[in-house]
Design a protein around this motif. Structure first.
Motif, PDB file in Angstrom:
ATOM      1  N   UNK A  73       5.673  -7.837  14.375  1.00 17.15           N
ATOM      2  CA  UNK A  73       6.396  -8.313  13.213  1.00 17.15           C
ATOM      3  C   UNK A  73       6.093  -7.471  11.993  1.00 17.15           C
ATOM      4  N   UNK A  74       7.029  -7.471  11.064  1.00 21.34           N
ATOM      5  CA  UNK A  74       6.884  -6.752   9.789  1.00 21.34           C
ATOM      6  C   UNK A  74       6.554  -7.762   8.703  1.00 21.34           C
ATOM      7  N   UNK A  75       5.548  -7.441   7.922  1.00 20.26           N
ATOM      8  CA  UNK A  75       5.090  -8.325   6.849  1.00 20.26           C
ATOM      9  C   UNK A  75       5.712  -7.896   5.527  1.00 20.26           C
ATOM     10  N   UNK A  76       6.153  -8.870   4.768  1.00 16.69           N
ATOM     11  CA  UNK A  76       6.628  -8.644   3.408  1.00 16.69           C
ATOM     12  C   UNK A  76       5.968  -9.681   2.509  1.00 16.69           C
ATOM     13  N   UNK A  77       5.457  -9.236   1.385  1.00 19.48           N
ATOM     14  CA  UNK A  77       4.750 -10.130   0.465  1.00 19.48           C
ATOM     15  C   UNK A  77       5.273  -9.918  -0.948  1.00 19.48           C
ATOM     16  N   UNK A  78       5.284 -10.986  -1.714  1.00 19.33           N
ATOM     17  CA  UNK A  78       5.643 -10.916  -3.136  1.00 19.33           C
ATOM     18  C   UNK A  78       4.674 -11.815  -3.894  1.00 19.33           C
ATOM     19  N   UNK A  79       4.186 -11.315  -5.007  1.00 23.92           N
ATOM     20  CA  UNK A  79       3.335 -12.115  -5.885  1.00 23.92           C
ATOM     21  C   UNK A  79       4.069 -12.240  -7.215  1.00 23.92           C
TER      22      UNK A  79
ATOM     23  N   UNK B  23       0.593 -14.112  20.816  1.00 24.80           N
ATOM     24  CA  UNK B  23      -0.009 -12.916  20.228  1.00 24.80           C
ATOM     25  C   UNK B  23       1.053 -12.137  19.459  1.00 24.80           C
ATOM     26  N   UNK B  24       0.628 -11.512  18.397  1.00 23.60           N
ATOM     27  CA  UNK B  24       1.559 -10.729  17.602  1.00 23.60           C
ATOM     28  C   UNK B  24       0.799  -9.587  16.932  1.00 23.60           C
TER      29      UNK B  24
ATOM     30  N   UNK C 155       2.840   4.269   3.388  1.00 20.53           N
ATOM     31  CA  UNK C 155       1.702   4.051   4.268  1.00 20.53           C
ATOM     32  C   UNK C 155       2.015   2.861   5.157  1.00 20.53           C
ATOM     33  N   UNK C 156       1.841   3.047   6.468  1.00 20.50           N
ATOM     34  CA  UNK C 156       2.042   1.950   7.400  1.00 20.50           C
ATOM     35  C   UNK C 156       0.690   1.348   7.745  1.00 20.50           C
ATOM     36  N   UNK C 157       0.625   0.024   7.677  1.00 23.16           N
ATOM     37  CA  UNK C 157      -0.572  -0.723   8.036  1.00 23.16           C
ATOM     38  C   UNK C 157      -0.305  -1.495   9.315  1.00 23.16           C
ATOM     39  N   UNK C 158      -1.377  -1.779  10.065  1.00 18.41           N
ATOM     40  CA  UNK C 158      -1.249  -2.558  11.287  1.00 18.41           C
ATOM     41  C   UNK C 158      -2.404  -3.551  11.379  1.00 18.41           C
ATOM     42  N   UNK C 159      -2.099  -4.719  11.921  1.00 20.05           N
ATOM     43  CA  UNK C 159      -3.100  -5.742  12.224  1.00 20.05           C
ATOM     44  C   UNK C 159      -2.796  -6.235  13.619  1.00 20.05           C
ATOM     45  N   UNK C 160      -3.790  -6.175  14.472  1.00 13.91           N
ATOM     46  CA  UNK C 160      -3.627  -6.655  15.850  1.00 13.91           C
ATOM     47  C   UNK C 160      -4.479  -7.893  16.016  1.00 13.91           C
ATOM     48  N   UNK C 161      -3.817  -8.976  16.284  1.00 10.44           N
ATOM     49  CA  UNK C 161      -4.534 -10.244  16.412  1.00 10.44           C
ATOM     50  C   UNK C 161      -3.696 -11.211  17.200  1.00 10.44           C
ATOM     51  N   UNK C 162      -3.730 -12.437  16.761  1.00 13.31           N
ATOM     52  CA  UNK C 162      -2.995 -13.499  17.441  1.00 13.31           C
ATOM     53  C   UNK C 162      -3.828 -14.044  18.568  1.00 13.31           C
ATOM     54  N   UNK C 163      -4.081 -15.326  18.507  1.00 12.70           N
ATOM     55  CA  UNK C 163      -4.899 -15.964  19.522  1.00 12.70           C
ATOM     56  C   UNK C 163      -6.377 -15.680  19.329  1.00 12.70           C
ATOM     57  N   UNK C 164      -6.742 -14.917  18.325  1.00 12.19           N
ATOM     58  CA  UNK C 164      -8.140 -14.662  18.036  1.00 12.19           C
ATOM     59  C   UNK C 164      -8.363 -14.898  16.557  1.00 12.19           C
ATOM     60  N   UNK C 165      -9.598 -14.773  16.159  1.00 12.15           N
ATOM     61  CA  UNK C 165      -9.928 -15.007  14.757  1.00 12.15           C
ATOM     62  C   UNK C 165      -9.353 -13.910  13.878  1.00 12.15           C
TER      63      UNK C 165
END
Length: 174
Positions: free
Chosen positions: A91-97, A124-125, A157-167
């Motif tokens: 998935x692609x993350x988008x954030x706004x503050x 998992x994602x 810059x591309x960032x990645x986070x691998x998780x889902x089902x874990x802490x």
């Protein structure tokens, strides 16, 4: 609508951030944040979004299950939004503050709350985000939230986070 777990996610950081599912009544607020002058300058498109275009997009977005779109609140007041545009197992993350909430480390806290919400799910994602190299605040927020830099190309810059089902990643003080 949205995530089957109605329990709001809480972000750790200098502020108590609670994420709640986005609702139809949030449409204009999200458009306001998206069309903020700084948000437009830091967006990949570099353009404002037309209100009619936004209304159509928002209605379709709210119809998705799971929703993966949250409003971040501090003390019951909205301070931003975060969403994941799911593409298969990633998935692609988008954030706004919100403009009034910037400069307080809320971007990191909102991202951490989102990661906690994703990590608590069974599916998992892998999450990715694209940030303009000139957007120091977002670069810092993604790094502090535990995203890894994957590549930098063409001012992004591309960032990645691998998780889902874990802490979610360990928390360090902001």
């Amino acid at each position: 609508m949205g995530d089957p777990d109605p329990t709001p996610a809480r972000g750790s950081g200098p502020h108590d951030v609670v994420l709640r599912d986005a609702a139809p009544s949030d449409r204009d607020l999200i458009l306001q944040w998206r069309n903020d002058q700084d948000a437009v300058a830091n967006s990949l498109t570099g353009r404002s979004v037309d209100p009619k275009e936004h209304a159509v997009w928002y209605a379709k977005r709210l119809a998705r299950v799971p929703l993966f779109m949250w409003i971040a609140e501090v003390d019951g007041s909205p301070v931003g939004s975060v969403r994941i545009d799911k593409e298969g197992a990633s998935g692609r993350v988008a954030i706004a503050v919100a403009r009034a909430a910037r400069g307080r480390g809320l971007g990191t806290t909102i991202l951490r709350a989102m990661l906690d919400a994703v990590a608590s799910r069974q599916d998992a994602i892998e999450l990715r985000a694209e940030v303009l190299v000139s957007n120091e605040a977002s670069l810092r927020a993604f790094r502090k939230a535990g995203f890894e830099e994957a590549a930098t190309k063409d001012r992004v810059t591309e960032f990645v986070w691998r998780g889902g089902g874990s802490e979610a990643p360990e928390r360090d003080p902001d």
